[in-house]
Design a protein around this motif. Structure first.
Motif, PDB file in Angstrom:
ATOM      1  N   ILE A  68      27.180  60.519  19.435  1.00  0.00           N
ATOM      2  CA  ILE A  68      26.965  61.384  20.589  1.00  0.00           C
ATOM      3  C   ILE A  68      27.886  60.919  21.708  1.00  0.00           C
ATOM      4  O   ILE A  68      28.058  59.734  21.949  1.00  0.00           O
ATOM      5  N   ILE A  69      28.467  61.868  22.398  1.00  0.00           N
ATOM      6  CA  ILE A  69      29.358  61.536  23.503  1.00  0.00           C
ATOM      7  C   ILE A  69      28.539  60.909  24.624  1.00  0.00           C
ATOM      8  O   ILE A  69      27.515  61.436  25.027  1.00  0.00           O
ATOM      9  N   LYS A  70      29.000  59.791  25.118  1.00  0.00           N
ATOM     10  CA  LYS A  70      28.358  59.147  26.261  1.00  0.00           C
ATOM     11  C   LYS A  70      28.841  59.834  27.525  1.00  0.00           C
ATOM     12  O   LYS A  70      29.904  60.421  27.564  1.00  0.00           O
ATOM     13  N   SER A  71      28.052  59.743  28.578  1.00  0.00           N
ATOM     14  CA  SER A  71      28.381  60.456  29.804  1.00  0.00           C
ATOM     15  C   SER A  71      29.733  60.029  30.381  1.00  0.00           C
ATOM     16  O   SER A  71      30.366  60.781  31.098  1.00  0.00           O
ATOM     17  N   ALA A  72      30.202  58.821  30.068  1.00  0.00           N
ATOM     18  CA  ALA A  72      31.491  58.359  30.580  1.00  0.00           C
ATOM     19  C   ALA A  72      32.656  58.888  29.753  1.00  0.00           C
ATOM     20  O   ALA A  72      33.800  58.834  30.194  1.00  0.00           O
ATOM     21  N   ASP A  73      32.395  59.412  28.554  1.00  0.00           N
ATOM     22  CA  ASP A  73      33.456  59.934  27.708  1.00  0.00           C
ATOM     23  C   ASP A  73      33.942  61.275  28.244  1.00  0.00           C
ATOM     24  O   ASP A  73      33.229  61.990  28.931  1.00  0.00           O
ATOM     25  N   GLU A  74      35.153  61.610  27.885  1.00  0.00           N
ATOM     26  CA  GLU A  74      35.784  62.812  28.408  1.00  0.00           C
ATOM     27  C   GLU A  74      35.851  63.901  27.333  1.00  0.00           C
ATOM     28  O   GLU A  74      36.156  63.622  26.185  1.00  0.00           O
ATOM     29  N   ILE A  75      35.561  65.128  27.735  1.00  0.00           N
ATOM     30  CA  ILE A  75      35.716  66.282  26.859  1.00  0.00           C
ATOM     31  C   ILE A  75      36.873  67.102  27.421  1.00  0.00           C
ATOM     32  O   ILE A  75      36.885  67.453  28.595  1.00  0.00           O
ATOM     33  N   VAL A  76      37.866  67.374  26.584  1.00  0.00           N
ATOM     34  CA  VAL A  76      39.017  68.176  27.008  1.00  0.00           C
ATOM     35  C   VAL A  76      39.017  69.459  26.199  1.00  0.00           C
ATOM     36  O   VAL A  76      38.936  69.424  24.974  1.00  0.00           O
ATOM     37  N   ILE A  77      39.106  70.593  26.897  1.00  0.00           N
ATOM     38  CA  ILE A  77      39.175  71.892  26.242  1.00  0.00           C
ATOM     39  C   ILE A  77      40.452  72.572  26.718  1.00  0.00           C
ATOM     40  O   ILE A  77      40.690  72.713  27.912  1.00  0.00           O
TER      41      ILE A  77
END
Length: 107
Positions: A68-77
């Motif tokens: 699961i992505i942690k809140s500090a990880d970045e999602i790029v779309i």
């Protein structure tokens, strides 16, 4: 104009190419089909991306299995639009859109 490419970078890297016309997304349950649509709507939906839309992304979106992505990880779309030769564009309106990056093909 049509969506020709979608890239989602989170824990996994997803790079999808679309063709002009109808495209079908097929996959087993919980494979991420809805998240692909959610990403497209977030970027290309009726209004520009806003904090209200960004708050709708949950930690369980764009993940695989137990990772699961942690809140500090970045999602790029990233969405790439392609137009037909000779299709007119309103550059003044496009350049005013927030978060827009334009690559003008001079060939």
């Amino acid at each position: 104009m049509f969506l020709s490419r979608l890239i989602i970078r989170s824990i996994n890297f997803i790079d999808i190419n679309f063709t002009k016309g109808k495209n079908v997304i097929v996959g087993r349950n919980n494979a991420g089909k809805s998240n692909i649509i959610k990403a497209i709507d977030l970027i290309l939906g009726e209004s520009s991306p806003t904090y209200e839309k960004l708050e709708n992304i949950k930690e369980t979106d764009f993940y695989t299995g137990k990772e699961i992505i942690k809140s500090a990880d970045e999602i790029v779309i990233y969405c790439e639009l392609q137009r037909e030769p000779g299709e007119p564009l309103n550059w003044e309106l496009i350049e005013k859109a927030p978060g827009t990056w334009i690559r003008k093909n001079l060939c």
